[in-house]
Design an enzyme around this catalytic site. Structure first.
Site, PDB file in Angstrom:
ATOM      1  N   GLU A  37       0.869  -1.172   0.000  1.00 45.46           N
ATOM      2  CA  GLU A  37       0.000   0.000   0.000  1.00 45.46           C
ATOM      3  C   GLU A  37       0.908   1.225   0.000  1.00 45.46           C
ATOM      4  O   GLU A  37       1.846   1.288   0.799  1.00 45.46           O
ATOM      5  CB  GLU A  37      -0.882   0.026   1.258  1.00 45.46           C
ATOM      6  CG  GLU A  37      -1.846   1.196   1.239  1.00 45.46           C
ATOM      7  CD  GLU A  37      -2.655   1.376   2.525  1.00 45.46           C
ATOM      8  OE1 GLU A  37      -2.294   0.771   3.547  1.00 45.46           O
ATOM      9  OE2 GLU A  37      -3.627   2.141   2.495  1.00 45.46           O
ATOM     10  N   ARG A 263       6.093 -12.882   8.954  1.00 46.07           N
ATOM     11  CA  ARG A 263       6.782 -11.639   8.616  1.00 46.07           C
ATOM     12  C   ARG A 263       8.134 -11.590   9.312  1.00 46.07           C
ATOM     13  O   ARG A 263       8.387 -12.322  10.267  1.00 46.07           O
ATOM     14  CB  ARG A 263       5.930 -10.424   8.966  1.00 46.07           C
ATOM     15  CG  ARG A 263       5.534 -10.317  10.425  1.00 46.07           C
ATOM     16  CD  ARG A 263       4.980  -8.932  10.748  1.00 46.07           C
ATOM     17  NE  ARG A 263       3.694  -8.645  10.118  1.00 46.07           N
ATOM     18  CZ  ARG A 263       3.501  -7.609   9.296  1.00 46.07           C
ATOM     19  NH1 ARG A 263       4.461  -6.781   9.011  1.00 46.07           N
ATOM     20  NH2 ARG A 263       2.305  -7.399   8.765  1.00 46.07           N
ATOM     21  N   LYS A 273       5.015   0.365  10.667  1.00 43.40           N
ATOM     22  CA  LYS A 273       4.954   1.716  10.113  1.00 43.40           C
ATOM     23  C   LYS A 273       4.619   2.724  11.192  1.00 43.40           C
ATOM     24  O   LYS A 273       5.143   3.825  11.219  1.00 43.40           O
ATOM     25  CB  LYS A 273       3.900   1.767   9.004  1.00 43.40           C
ATOM     26  CG  LYS A 273       4.468   1.465   7.637  1.00 43.40           C
ATOM     27  CD  LYS A 273       3.391   1.489   6.574  1.00 43.40           C
ATOM     28  CE  LYS A 273       3.948   0.860   5.285  1.00 43.40           C
ATOM     29  NZ  LYS A 273       2.893   0.464   4.347  1.00 43.40           N
TER      30      LYS A 273
END
Length: 560
Positions: A37, A263, A273
């Site tokens: 994204e 991950r 983030k």
RNA sequence: UGGGGGAUCGUCUAGGGGCAAGACAUUAGAUUUUGAUUCUAAGAACCCAGGUUCGAUUCCUGGUCCCCCAGCCA
């Protein structure tokens, strides 16, 4: 090419794909995608996904797309799109002409939504967000059906059209899939497919005021691009039934297989983030490209190479288990790369002046130095030697401990590529701090001299006082003082920021050959580490970032 | 407490009814005009309890612990 790049390890995903191929289950060629994204900068965790997706496509003779998953206009920006492309390219991957945007599919997605409505598989709900939450039930209790679940097709079509036409306020209406409000999987309790967002999208502008959710847009985007293997992280595992539901109900010809892997987590740093943004906003770091950041831009500025990052991603492996990788592995891969490739130079970080008493005042001479012993093709260069030089403060001790192979009064060391010197005295100021070391040199000990082969315990680096370049050196330590761990754990026990993550050393002195070094170029400062010329460098002053130190068993021994 | 996942050296990752392998890290030694590199060697692990079996880390049963899910984020 490191060995690991030649032979990427076989993981459960590659095994699965290979078995499918052997069994003739997949006739199409393998097609993957990296779908970030565009709401932030890429970090080392993304690198793992990038390497996985592109490498798998390449290994199986397939293709990998770059897709911007831009379905939420309130968070996304073209700057991030540019940044993402730059970083993926810098890492060494090529998506050819296959750069896609979920926002390019908005019209098709809308058509699929209509199809679902017509099939009675989706409905417009006008429960408030709060009501929606209540109706959804809890982990242990089934949800309740919305009173609007039984609207007619006509009604749904009409309301959805009005949603699109902008006739409803944000948050008042939503298109939901009609699945099962009692499902033990929360994702199947009539999830939202479309929501109203009266925001300008960075690409589609104000053309739309309804936007598809991830759960609706992602499977269809994969299908539209002919993706065969949709690799994502573990938290999407229980979205898979929904992913499959959307593709089945929309009756698309291409049904990609979603496969989840763990991950990447790196010890002593943060990866989310949200937390990275916090560091930037609070001024704990200088920006997204601060060399302490685990972002691709940060690593690049720090001096990491694409090859080292790729090697790291190969070595961490791909599995389903939550894990935290030690920094040591990242450091190993960059040392491995830079040892082979980077030219050696000499620079003194904590200078102490040495005066060589028996070397004539005003005299200088050139000595030859090897640029890279690992790669003789890199040639040699000349260094200027003179009566006054700087050496590293650590390389002299008034009270040398046992096994100290360096300089102390009465002892000898070799100056790299030059002479053996003996310390004959220490000059101090009134405070007792050392101002200079008085030494003598052995004129026959230089390369080619009769004493050239004479062994002394230590060899140290040096620069000529009159010829060295003033330099600033930035030394980095991990952002966190504790290994921290799994991302969400640290929310409760907030990670402890390392107050010493940046140490600025100035003035340092670097050999003259560095005068024309270009920004971003990497060097080994002999006996110290790998350094990269920072964009902050000015004509008068060089600024170097320490990428990573050399291994230093002596320092380790001293600590004990 | 519902559902979905996971548990192998300090850290990652393989393996799989019969020797538990590799990498990083660690330790020791050799070479070295970088206490680097390189080379050699060493130590270091199957979550627990039952069961099946000649034999279980692997299969079965039951536990324990960890992660994810109740966004109109992705």
């Amino acid at each position: 090419m490191t060995p690991s790049e030649n032979h990427p390890p076989i993981d459960f995903i590659r095994t699965m794909i290979a078995e499918d191929q052997d069994a003739g289950r997949s006739v199409q060629r393998v097609h993957t995608r990296f779908p970030p994204e565009p709401n932030g900068h890429l970090h080392i965790g993304h690198a793992k996904s990038i390497c996985l997706n592109f490498a798998i496509a390449q290994e199986f003779g397939g293709l990998c797309n770059l897709r911007l998953d831009d379905t939420n206009p309130t968070k996304e920006h073209m700057d991030y799109v540019r940044s993402i492309q730059e970083d993926v390219r810098w890492l060494g991957f090529d998506w050819g002409d296959r750069l896609y945007y979920a926002s390019d599919y908005f019209e098709s997605l809308y058509e699929y939504a209509l199809k679902l409505i017509r099939k009675g598989k989706a409905y417009v709900d006008n429960l408030s967000a709060e009501e929606l939450r209540e109706y959804r039930g809890t982990l242990t209790e089934a949800g309740k059906k919305s009173p609007h679940r039984q609207r007619t097709l006509e009604e749904n079509l009409y309301l959805f059209a009005k949603m699109r036409a902008g006739e409803f306020e944000e948050g008042t209406h939503v298109l939901r899939a009609k699945i099962d409000m009692a499902s033990p999987n929360m994702n199947l309790r009539d999830p939202a497919l479309y929501r109203i967002r009266k925001a300008t999208h960075y690409r589609t502008g104000d053309a739309w005021c309804i936007y598809p959710t991830y759960d609706f847009a992602h499977p269809l985007s994969d299908a539209l691009e002919g993706i065969t293997h949709s690799l994502c992280t573990l938290e999407f595992e229980d979205h898979r039934p929904l992913y499959d539901w959307v593709l089945d109900e929309c009756e698309v010809p291409c049904h990609s297989q979603q496969i989840e892997f763990a991950r990447l987590n790196l010890a002593h740093t943060v990866m989310s983030k949200r937390k990275l943004l916090k560091l930037v906003e609070e001024g704990q770091v200088q920006g997204w490209d601060d060399p302490r950041m685990p972002t691709i831009k940060g690593l690049r500025r720090r001096g990491y190479t694409p090859a080292a990052i790729r090697s790291f991603c190969d070595r961490v492996g791909v599995a389903k288990r939550d894990s935290v990788i030690e920094m040591g592995l990242l450091e190993h891969t960059i040392r491995e790369d830079l040892n082979r490739t980077s030219p050696r130079v000499m620079a003194v970080l904590h200078p102490v002046k040495v005066i060589i008493e028996n070397y004539p005042e005003g005299q200088t001479e050139e000595v030859e130095a090897v640029n890279n012993p690992e790669d003789v093709g890199q040639g040699v260069r000349q260094l200027t030697f003179s009566r006054e030089i700087y050496i590293e403060a650590d390389d002299f001790r008034e009270d040398p401990p046992k096994k100290f192979f360096r300089l102390s009064v009465g002892q000898e060391v070799r100056l790299r590529y030059a002479y053996i010197i003996r310390c004959v005295g220490v000059e101090k100021d009134q405070d007792g701090t050392i101002v200079a070391l008085r030494c003598t040199f052995d004129p026959e000990s230089k390369r080619g001299g009769t004493q050239a082969g004479r062994k002394v315990k230590g060899t140290i680096h040096w620069v000529s006082v009159g010829h060295a370049l003033p330099t600033e050196v930035r030394i980095y330590e991990p952002l966190l003082t504790k290994p921290s761990a799994l991302p969400k754990k640290s929310i409760t026990s907030e990670p402890i920021l390392n107050p010493c993550s940046l140490q600025v050393l100035s003035p340092c002195w670097a050999e003259a050959s560095l005068k024309h070094a270009s920004v971003g170029s990497r060097f080994q400062f002999e006996r110290q580490g790998y350094f990269c010329l920072d964009p902050d460098s000015m004509n008068q002053k060089l600024v170097f970032n320490r990428t990573v130190s050399l291994k230093d068993p002596w320092a380790k021994m001293e600590k004990k």
